[in-house]
Scaffold this motif. Structure first.
Motif, PDB file in Angstrom:
ATOM      1  N   MET A   1     -32.584 -34.330   7.538  1.00 16.84           N
ATOM      2  CA  MET A   1     -31.163 -34.317   7.309  1.00 16.84           C
ATOM      3  C   MET A   1     -30.615 -35.745   7.361  1.00 16.84           C
ATOM      4  O   MET A   1     -31.098 -36.567   8.117  1.00 16.84           O
ATOM      5  N   LEU A   2     -29.607 -36.015   6.564  1.00 18.44           N
ATOM      6  CA  LEU A   2     -29.070 -37.375   6.477  1.00 18.44           C
ATOM      7  C   LEU A   2     -28.463 -37.823   7.803  1.00 18.44           C
ATOM      8  O   LEU A   2     -28.658 -38.954   8.229  1.00 18.44           O
ATOM      9  N   GLY A   3     -27.754 -36.947   8.484  1.00 15.04           N
ATOM     10  CA  GLY A   3     -27.133 -37.314   9.750  1.00 15.04           C
ATOM     11  C   GLY A   3     -28.141 -37.693  10.811  1.00 15.04           C
ATOM     12  O   GLY A   3     -27.898 -38.566  11.633  1.00 15.04           O
ATOM     13  N   GLU A   4     -29.287 -37.049  10.801  1.00 14.23           N
ATOM     14  CA  GLU A   4     -30.322 -37.382  11.785  1.00 14.23           C
ATOM     15  C   GLU A   4     -30.938 -38.736  11.499  1.00 14.23           C
ATOM     16  O   GLU A   4     -31.329 -39.444  12.411  1.00 14.23           O
ATOM     17  N   ARG A   5     -31.026 -39.101  10.242  1.00 14.37           N
ATOM     18  CA  ARG A   5     -31.555 -40.434   9.916  1.00 14.37           C
ATOM     19  C   ARG A   5     -30.578 -41.530  10.300  1.00 14.37           C
ATOM     20  O   ARG A   5     -30.977 -42.605  10.725  1.00 14.37           O
ATOM     21  N   VAL A   6     -29.285 -41.266  10.154  1.00 13.64           N
ATOM     22  CA  VAL A   6     -28.277 -42.277  10.464  1.00 13.64           C
ATOM     23  C   VAL A   6     -28.025 -42.358  11.960  1.00 13.64           C
ATOM     24  O   VAL A   6     -28.014 -43.434  12.547  1.00 13.64           O
ATOM     25  N   LEU A   7     -27.815 -41.208  12.598  1.00 16.02           N
ATOM     26  CA  LEU A   7     -27.453 -41.179  14.009  1.00 16.02           C
ATOM     27  C   LEU A   7     -28.640 -41.007  14.939  1.00 16.02           C
ATOM     28  O   LEU A   7     -28.539 -41.284  16.123  1.00 16.02           O
ATOM     29  N   GLY A   8     -29.743 -40.512  14.443  1.00 13.27           N
ATOM     30  CA  GLY A   8     -30.875 -40.198  15.302  1.00 13.27           C
ATOM     31  C   GLY A   8     -30.869 -38.719  15.640  1.00 13.27           C
ATOM     32  O   GLY A   8     -29.827 -38.065  15.648  1.00 13.27           O
ATOM     33  N   SER A   9     -32.022 -38.187  15.929  1.00 10.92           N
ATOM     34  CA  SER A   9     -32.116 -36.752  16.172  1.00 10.92           C
ATOM     35  C   SER A   9     -31.540 -36.352  17.522  1.00 10.92           C
ATOM     36  O   SER A   9     -31.238 -35.191  17.751  1.00 10.92           O
ATOM     37  N   GLN A  10     -31.359 -37.289  18.442  1.00  4.60           N
ATOM     38  CA  GLN A  10     -30.843 -36.983  19.775  1.00  4.60           C
ATOM     39  C   GLN A  10     -29.355 -37.302  19.925  1.00  4.60           C
ATOM     40  O   GLN A  10     -28.860 -37.400  21.036  1.00  4.60           O
ATOM     41  N   ALA A  11     -28.649 -37.454  18.821  1.00  7.02           N
ATOM     42  CA  ALA A  11     -27.217 -37.779  18.886  1.00  7.02           C
ATOM     43  C   ALA A  11     -26.440 -36.593  19.441  1.00  7.02           C
ATOM     44  O   ALA A  11     -26.747 -35.436  19.150  1.00  7.02           O
ATOM     45  N   SER A  12     -25.423 -36.880  20.221  1.00  6.33           N
ATOM     46  CA  SER A  12     -24.598 -35.822  20.812  1.00  6.33           C
ATOM     47  C   SER A  12     -23.658 -35.248  19.755  1.00  6.33           C
ATOM     48  O   SER A  12     -23.446 -35.827  18.694  1.00  6.33           O
ATOM     49  N   TYR A  13     -23.097 -34.097  20.091  1.00  4.07           N
ATOM     50  CA  TYR A  13     -22.132 -33.493  19.176  1.00  4.07           C
ATOM     51  C   TYR A  13     -20.898 -34.362  19.031  1.00  4.07           C
ATOM     52  O   TYR A  13     -20.306 -34.427  17.961  1.00  4.07           O
ATOM     53  N   LEU A  14     -20.505 -35.035  20.100  1.00  2.48           N
ATOM     54  CA  LEU A  14     -19.350 -35.924  20.031  1.00  2.48           C
ATOM     55  C   LEU A  14     -19.636 -37.102  19.094  1.00  2.48           C
ATOM     56  O   LEU A  14     -18.770 -37.515  18.323  1.00  2.48           O
ATOM     57  N   GLY A  15     -20.845 -37.630  19.157  1.00  5.12           N
ATOM     58  CA  GLY A  15     -21.217 -38.707  18.246  1.00  5.12           C
ATOM     59  C   GLY A  15     -21.235 -38.258  16.801  1.00  5.12           C
ATOM     60  O   GLY A  15     -20.798 -38.968  15.896  1.00  5.12           O
ATOM     61  N   ARG A  16     -21.726 -37.043  16.570  1.00 10.60           N
ATOM     62  CA  ARG A  16     -21.738 -36.502  15.205  1.00 10.60           C
ATOM     63  C   ARG A  16     -20.319 -36.251  14.704  1.00 10.60           C
ATOM     64  O   ARG A  16     -20.007 -36.505  13.543  1.00 10.60           O
ATOM     65  N   LEU A  17     -19.446 -35.759  15.593  1.00 10.24           N
ATOM     66  CA  LEU A  17     -18.053 -35.535  15.215  1.00 10.24           C
ATOM     67  C   LEU A  17     -17.354 -36.861  14.911  1.00 10.24           C
ATOM     68  O   LEU A  17     -16.572 -36.956  13.968  1.00 10.24           O
ATOM     69  N   GLY A  18     -17.655 -37.883  15.685  1.00 10.14           N
ATOM     70  CA  GLY A  18     -17.082 -39.201  15.413  1.00 10.14           C
ATOM     71  C   GLY A  18     -17.526 -39.751  14.075  1.00 10.14           C
ATOM     72  O   GLY A  18     -16.728 -40.319  13.330  1.00 10.14           O
ATOM     73  N   ALA A  19     -18.805 -39.570  13.756  1.00  8.28           N
ATOM     74  CA  ALA A  19     -19.311 -40.044  12.469  1.00  8.28           C
ATOM     75  C   ALA A  19     -18.677 -39.281  11.319  1.00  8.28           C
ATOM     76  O   ALA A  19     -18.330 -39.859  10.281  1.00  8.28           O
ATOM     77  N   LEU A  20     -18.496 -37.980  11.493  1.00  7.82           N
ATOM     78  CA  LEU A  20     -17.873 -37.173  10.445  1.00  7.82           C
ATOM     79  C   LEU A  20     -16.424 -37.574  10.239  1.00  7.82           C
ATOM     80  O   LEU A  20     -15.970 -37.730   9.097  1.00  7.82           O
ATOM     81  N   SER A  21     -15.689 -37.780  11.319  1.00  8.03           N
ATOM     82  CA  SER A  21     -14.285 -38.175  11.171  1.00  8.03           C
ATOM     83  C   SER A  21     -14.168 -39.574  10.581  1.00  8.03           C
ATOM     84  O   SER A  21     -13.264 -39.843   9.788  1.00  8.03           O
ATOM     85  N   ALA A  22     -15.080 -40.471  10.944  1.00  8.70           N
ATOM     86  CA  ALA A  22     -15.058 -41.813  10.353  1.00  8.70           C
ATOM     87  C   ALA A  22     -15.346 -41.747   8.859  1.00  8.70           C
ATOM     88  O   ALA A  22     -14.705 -42.446   8.064  1.00  8.70           O
ATOM     89  N   LEU A  23     -16.270 -40.892   8.471  1.00  4.01           N
ATOM     90  CA  LEU A  23     -16.615 -40.762   7.054  1.00  4.01           C
ATOM     91  C   LEU A  23     -15.461 -40.164   6.257  1.00  4.01           C
ATOM     92  O   LEU A  23     -15.059 -40.712   5.226  1.00  4.01           O
ATOM     93  N   LEU A  24     -14.912 -39.066   6.748  1.00  6.21           N
ATOM     94  CA  LEU A  24     -13.865 -38.387   5.996  1.00  6.21           C
ATOM     95  C   LEU A  24     -12.550 -39.170   5.985  1.00  6.21           C
ATOM     96  O   LEU A  24     -11.923 -39.304   4.935  1.00  6.21           O
ATOM     97  N   CYS A  25     -12.148 -39.692   7.123  1.00 10.09           N
ATOM     98  CA  CYS A  25     -10.900 -40.453   7.157  1.00 10.09           C
ATOM     99  C   CYS A  25     -11.061 -41.809   6.479  1.00 10.09           C
ATOM    100  O   CYS A  25     -10.110 -42.334   5.907  1.00 10.09           O
ATOM    101  N   GLY A  26     -12.260 -42.360   6.542  1.00  9.39           N
ATOM    102  CA  GLY A  26     -12.518 -43.601   5.815  1.00  9.39           C
ATOM    103  C   GLY A  26     -12.401 -43.406   4.312  1.00  9.39           C
ATOM    104  O   GLY A  26     -11.895 -44.264   3.591  1.00  9.39           O
TER     105      GLY A  26
END
Length: 65
Positions: A1-26
């Protein structure tokens, strides 16, 4: 999955939510900037500023999480 390659497979849900909000709002900053250029108004400037603040905050949360 793309998110696992960018954030790592051990990323927290909060980190994933932050990345999603940065992507969409960006991505929303581009139309907001175009709208501000076409029709300069206080509401459009506030929308652009809000998009930028949420995108930067999401990137910070994604980096820490």
């Amino acid at each position: 999955m793309l998110g696992e390659r960018v954030l790592g497979s051990q990323a927290s849900y909060l980190g994933r939510l932050g990345a999603l909000s940065a992507l969409l709002c960006g991505a929303c900053t581009l139309p907001a900037a175009a709208l501000l250029a076409l029709e300069p108004a206080l509401g459009n400037a506030l929308a652009l500023a809000t998009c930028l603040v949420v995108a930067v905050a999401g990137a910070c949360v994604a980096r820490r999480g």
